[in-house]
Design a protein around this motif. Structure first.
Motif, PDB file in Angstrom:
ATOM      1  N   HIS A   1       0.795  -1.231   0.000  1.00 30.25           N
ATOM      2  CA  HIS A   1       0.000   0.000   0.000  1.00 30.25           C
ATOM      3  C   HIS A   1       0.827   1.280   0.000  1.00 30.25           C
ATOM      4  N   ARG A   2       2.130   1.131   0.009  1.00 31.67           N
ATOM      5  CA  ARG A   2       2.990   2.313   0.090  1.00 31.67           C
ATOM      6  C   ARG A   2       4.105   2.216  -0.936  1.00 31.67           C
ATOM      7  N   ASN A   3       4.639   3.374  -1.285  1.00 34.62           N
ATOM      8  CA  ASN A   3       5.737   3.415  -2.242  1.00 34.62           C
ATOM      9  C   ASN A   3       7.072   3.764  -1.592  1.00 34.62           C
ATOM     10  N   GLU A   4       7.071   4.076  -0.284  1.00 42.25           N
ATOM     11  CA  GLU A   4       8.309   4.442   0.386  1.00 42.25           C
ATOM     12  C   GLU A   4       9.237   3.231   0.436  1.00 42.25           C
ATOM     13  N   THR A   5      10.459   3.437   0.016  1.00 43.29           N
ATOM     14  CA  THR A   5      11.428   2.335  -0.038  1.00 43.29           C
ATOM     15  C   THR A   5      12.358   2.373   1.178  1.00 43.29           C
ATOM     16  N   TRP A   6      11.800   2.597   2.349  1.00 43.49           N
ATOM     17  CA  TRP A   6      12.614   2.788   3.553  1.00 43.49           C
ATOM     18  C   TRP A   6      13.522   1.595   3.847  1.00 43.49           C
ATOM     19  N   PHE A   7      13.058   0.389   3.604  1.00 48.49           N
ATOM     20  CA  PHE A   7      13.857  -0.795   3.901  1.00 48.49           C
ATOM     21  C   PHE A   7      15.057  -0.878   2.948  1.00 48.49           C
ATOM     22  N   LEU A   8      14.791  -0.704   1.672  1.00 47.26           N
ATOM     23  CA  LEU A   8      15.865  -0.708   0.680  1.00 47.26           C
ATOM     24  C   LEU A   8      16.828   0.453   0.930  1.00 47.26           C
ATOM     25  N   ASP A   9      16.298   1.630   1.238  1.00 39.27           N
ATOM     26  CA  ASP A   9      17.149   2.791   1.517  1.00 39.27           C
ATOM     27  C   ASP A   9      18.066   2.521   2.702  1.00 39.27           C
ATOM     28  N   LEU A  10      17.536   1.858   3.717  1.00 45.42           N
ATOM     29  CA  LEU A  10      18.326   1.523   4.899  1.00 45.42           C
ATOM     30  C   LEU A  10      19.469   0.585   4.525  1.00 45.42           C
ATOM     31  N   ILE A  11      19.176  -0.438   3.744  1.00 43.68           N
ATOM     32  CA  ILE A  11      20.192  -1.397   3.313  1.00 43.68           C
ATOM     33  C   ILE A  11      21.297  -0.684   2.537  1.00 43.68           C
ATOM     34  N   MET A  12      20.915   0.228   1.680  1.00 48.75           N
ATOM     35  CA  MET A  12      21.896   0.912   0.831  1.00 48.75           C
ATOM     36  C   MET A  12      22.823   1.836   1.622  1.00 48.75           C
ATOM     37  N   GLN A  13      22.449   2.197   2.848  1.00 49.47           N
ATOM     38  CA  GLN A  13      23.344   3.001   3.689  1.00 49.47           C
ATOM     39  C   GLN A  13      24.553   2.186   4.151  1.00 49.47           C
ATOM     40  N   TYR A  14      24.412   0.872   4.272  1.00 48.11           N
ATOM     41  CA  TYR A  14      25.455   0.038   4.854  1.00 48.11           C
ATOM     42  C   TYR A  14      25.994  -1.033   3.913  1.00 48.11           C
ATOM     43  N   CYS A  15      25.465  -1.083   2.707  1.00 50.88           N
ATOM     44  CA  CYS A  15      25.845  -2.136   1.768  1.00 50.88           C
ATOM     45  C   CYS A  15      26.164  -1.557   0.398  1.00 50.88           C
ATOM     46  N   ASP A  16      26.921  -2.325  -0.362  1.00 49.30           N
ATOM     47  CA  ASP A  16      27.157  -2.012  -1.765  1.00 49.30           C
ATOM     48  C   ASP A  16      26.331  -2.978  -2.590  1.00 49.30           C
ATOM     49  N   GLU A  17      25.752  -2.468  -3.661  1.00 50.35           N
ATOM     50  CA  GLU A  17      24.976  -3.348  -4.530  1.00 50.35           C
ATOM     51  C   GLU A  17      25.923  -4.199  -5.369  1.00 50.35           C
ATOM     52  N   VAL A  18      25.552  -5.458  -5.547  1.00 55.63           N
ATOM     53  CA  VAL A  18      26.292  -6.406  -6.366  1.00 55.63           C
ATOM     54  C   VAL A  18      25.445  -6.607  -7.618  1.00 55.63           C
ATOM     55  N   PHE A  19      25.999  -6.235  -8.773  1.00 58.69           N
ATOM     56  CA  PHE A  19      25.184  -6.201  -9.988  1.00 58.69           C
ATOM     57  C   PHE A  19      25.210  -7.469 -10.820  1.00 58.69           C
ATOM     58  N   GLU A  20      26.170  -8.345 -10.572  1.00 59.52           N
ATOM     59  CA  GLU A  20      26.180  -9.593 -11.331  1.00 59.52           C
ATOM     60  C   GLU A  20      26.884 -10.683 -10.539  1.00 59.52           C
ATOM     61  N   PRO A  21      26.607 -11.945 -10.874  1.00 61.60           N
ATOM     62  CA  PRO A  21      27.229 -13.057 -10.152  1.00 61.60           C
ATOM     63  C   PRO A  21      28.751 -12.977 -10.261  1.00 61.60           C
ATOM     64  N   PRO A  22      29.468 -13.613  -9.327  1.00 55.75           N
ATOM     65  CA  PRO A  22      28.924 -14.557  -8.362  1.00 55.75           C
ATOM     66  C   PRO A  22      28.343 -13.854  -7.141  1.00 55.75           C
ATOM     67  N   TYR A  23      27.230 -14.387  -6.642  1.00 54.13           N
ATOM     68  CA  TYR A  23      26.652 -13.931  -5.388  1.00 54.13           C
ATOM     69  C   TYR A  23      27.268 -14.809  -4.306  1.00 54.13           C
ATOM     70  N   LEU A  24      27.899 -14.174  -3.340  1.00 52.19           N
ATOM     71  CA  LEU A  24      28.694 -14.889  -2.351  1.00 52.19           C
ATOM     72  C   LEU A  24      27.899 -15.214  -1.098  1.00 52.19           C
ATOM     73  N   PRO A  25      28.296 -16.281  -0.392  1.00 51.07           N
ATOM     74  CA  PRO A  25      27.688 -16.543   0.911  1.00 51.07           C
ATOM     75  C   PRO A  25      27.807 -15.303   1.793  1.00 51.07           C
TER      76      PRO A  25
END
Length: 144
Positions: free
Chosen positions: A61-85
């Protein structure tokens, strides 16, 4: 032990913890967002974060991406494999990216699953609602 290995070990220590909205106590109850925050805090990747109240169906019911925004404060996005443990996988659920888990050995993940009522493994290579969802991957930043 690397940060990624610590993430996997800590995430697996939550196995069979019951799913409970907005809870964050190992063995007693946790949801997917709090699972991500508790594991991240336990391994020293993020500080203690207490999100504001969110309804269980906030993603519908909402468009706010607060959870994703929070993750992006502390993580770097990985754009292609390999996805690591230890990598984080975010799934689009409803309108936004709102469900998460940790890669164990891609495509095997561990997540707090409301339908399964607990923290459990899932194999994303098998047909399921999760395997069909749009995905994004992230990795906690190493402390300097």
């Amino acid at each position: 032990m690397t940060l990624q290995e610590k993430v996997v070990k800590e995430a697996e220590s939550f196995l069979n913890t019951p799913w409970h909205h907005e809870a964050r106590i190992k063995g007693a109850g946790i949801d997917c967002g709090m699972f991500l925050l508790e594991v991240g805090e336990a391994v020293g990747a993020i500080p203690h974060i207490q999100p504001d109240h969110y309804p269980p169906d906030f993603m519908c019911h909402r468009n706010e991406t607060w959870f994703l925004d929070l993750i992006m404060q502390y993580c770097d996005e990985v754009f292609e494999p390999p996805y690591l443990p230890g990598d984080i996988v975010m799934f689009k659920h409803g309108r936004i990216f709102s469900h998460s888990g940790f890669v164990i050995d891609w495509p095997k993940i561990i997540h707090a699953s409301a339908p399964d009522k607990c923290v459990c493994y899932a194999d994303i290579s098998l047909p399921s609602k999760l395997s069909e969802r749009e995905k994004r991957f992230f990795r906690y930043r190493e402390s300097k």
